[in-house]
Design an enzyme around this catalytic site. Structure first.
Site, PDB file in Angstrom:
ATOM      1  CG  HIS A 212      -0.352   0.239   2.516  1.00  0.00           C
ATOM      2  ND1 HIS A 212      -0.049  -0.771   3.390  1.00  0.00           N
ATOM      3  CD2 HIS A 212       0.019   1.391   3.142  1.00  0.00           C
ATOM      4  CE1 HIS A 212       0.467  -0.264   4.502  1.00  0.00           C
ATOM      5  NE2 HIS A 212       0.511   1.059   4.371  1.00  0.00           N
ATOM      6  CG  ASP A 245      -0.017  -4.196   2.918  1.00  0.00           C
ATOM      7  OD1 ASP A 245       0.185  -3.557   1.869  1.00  0.00           O
ATOM      8  OD2 ASP A 245      -0.138  -3.647   4.019  1.00  0.00           O
ATOM      9  CB  SER A 327       3.358   1.565   6.040  1.00  0.00           C
ATOM     10  OG  SER A 327       2.140   1.626   6.724  1.00  0.00           O
TER      11      SER A 327
END
Length: 485
Positions: A212, A245, A327
């Site tokens: 993402h 992810d 992230s």
């Protein structure tokens, strides 16, 4: 008359009546011619020595009838002035009392100091007071001037440490060893931009991050990598998989890279200390610390594009602060080995996991962060580097994602809920079965079943606990393989 006795009586009468009868003697002429203060005759006793008094200045009139004043003496027989014996060793006596009717002068008592002495005491006291005031005032002015730097600059004491070495296993030591291998990613494309984190996998320039994070650059966008040294480089996307992810990007022509060692996430235990490193809110090189709060925590994240980008992670839970921008960053143990890839945080207002870089709506850390286990990340990274795509383990069934209390096999379309000839069909799974456990671990929903299955590899065998017509049974299934996206 005995000359000696007569002379003695005459002296005695004169002393006693002095000041009352005057200086006129009461007897006749001394037959031996001895004046009151003249040279004594052969038998006359020596007159008493009188206390000397100052000789009156020249020209001063002497009262009539007063006796002559001997040198240094007091006139004999002056009215009101009794004769006193002279003591050459005694201190000078004060003035005598004035005669009756004379205006009184201030009397000085035997213990009162003389006027000159009182003036000296007052002078000394005044001088002491002035000195005290001057000292106090001078000290205050000196302190004020010193504080304002009038005399010199202020130099505060300080300890210095040279060549400090971080203790092995400390947070400082971990940060020193890991930070050179952590990078910040700035991504632009598809009308959006964002910041995330990654870490170096090898000296060829491969970098692992979250899918993402780089998704905006998937169609004509750019990915710029900033290293800990401040150097920047353009990177290209090698491959990404939304189901896990995870994504891999690569920089070229860069030397001196610092790959991070990968640990074993299966060996991680609840309570183990961990350190998270990333660029929360674009603050690169941020280090936070915490512990492993839970393992094998099933979470789902994403779902922006109609569910096609939903990720299913059997995650490591940590209370180390993770915020938007963390992230893709590493979660490391006390040996500096990567045990997880930071991916999501809890979003209480949404009631579900949310990728921490997903727009402005992403909340800050509340102590509930989730990381993809590095064992899973290593497998997917190898597949992406080698083939550009990753594969998922599957059992070949369709699930009712709205059902709670287990994973219910069902289909809302004309497609069969169990793929003919697939792993589930071969294991004996039927339409309507409710899968409640995988290898003895309870399953509460279809999402949890997917997470449990994807934490394994294709070809592995799993024991499924299935309820059919209210009766539990155990089925063994060999996982198949499907391409991810």
């Amino acid at each position: 008359m005995n000359p000696c006795r007569g002379a003695a009586r005459t002296r005695g009468d004169t002393f006693m009546d002095n000041g009352h009868r005057g200086a006129e003697p009461r007897h006749g002429q001394d037959p031996y011619g001895t004046p009151p203060y003249g040279r004594p005759g052969p038998w006359a006793p020596a007159p008493p020595v009188q206390r000397p008094s100052p000789t009156p200045p020249a020209g001063t009139a002497v009262p009539a009838g007063a006796a002559p004043t001997p040198p240094g003496g007091t006139p004999a027989g002056l009215p009101g002035e009794p004769l006193r014996r002279y003591d050459p060793w005694a201190a000078p006596a004060g003035p005598s009392a004035p005669p009756a009717g004379t205006p009184a002068r201030t009397a000085q008592g035997p213990s009162a100091p003389a006027p000159g002495a009182r003036r000296g005491v007052r002078t000394a006291a005044g001088a002491a007071l002035i000195a005290l005031l001057a000292g106090t005032l001078g000290g205050g002015v000196g302190v004020l001037l010193e504080r304002n730097g009038a005399f010199s600059d202020v130099h505060l004491p300080q300890t210095t440490v040279t060549d400090r070495t971080a203790a092995p296993g400390s947070i400082a030591a971990i940060a020193e060893s890991v930070l050179p291998g952590v990078v910040t990613l700035h991504v632009r494309g598809s009308g959006s931009a964002g910041t995330g984190t990654g870490f170096v996998l090898d000296e060829q320039g491969h970098i692992l991050t979250n899918a993402h994070v780089v998704r905006p650059a998937g169609s004509g966008g750019t990915v710029q990598v900033t290293f800990g040294s401040g150097d920047t480089a353009r990177a290209r996307i090698v491959g990404m998989d939304s189901g896990y992810d995870l994504a891999v990007v690569k920089v070229s022509g860069i030397t001196g890279l610092s790959p991070l060692p990968l640990g074993d996430s299966d060996a991680v235990r609840v309570g183990d200390p961990v350190v998270a490193i990333g660029a929360p809110f674009d603050l690169e090189g941020t280090v936070t610390a915490g512990i492993i709060s839970a393992t094998e925590r099933p979470i789902t994240a994403g779902g922006e594009d109609g569910g096609s980008d939903v990720s299913y992670v059997n995650a490591l839970q940590t209370d180390a602060a993770i915020n938007p921008g963390n992230s893709g960053g590493p979660l490391v143990d006390l040996d500096g080995r990567v045990v997880g890839i930071n991916s999501a945080i809890r979003a209480p207002e949404l009631g579900r996991g949310l990728p921490d870089g997903q727009g402005d709506s992403a909340p800050g850390s509340i102590g509930l962060g989730f990381a993809i286990p590095v064992n899973q990340g290593k497998l997917i990274a190898e597949q992406l580097i080698n083939t550009g795509r990753a594969t998922h383990p599957v059992i070949g069934v369709t699930l009712d994602m709205r059902y709670e209390g287990g994973a219910r096999v069902a289909s809302s379309t004309d497609d069969p809920p169990v793929v003919p000839g697939g792993p589930g069909d071969e294991a004996g799974i039927e339409d309507g079965d409710i899968i409640t456990a995988v290898n003895g671990e309870r399953v509460r929903s279809g999402e949890e079943l997917i997470v449990r299955i994807r934490s394994h590899r294709p070809g592995e065998e799993l024991r499924l606990t299935v309820e059919r017509d209210g009766e539990p049974r155990t089925l063994t299934v060999t996982l198949g393989e499907a391409s991810g996206g």
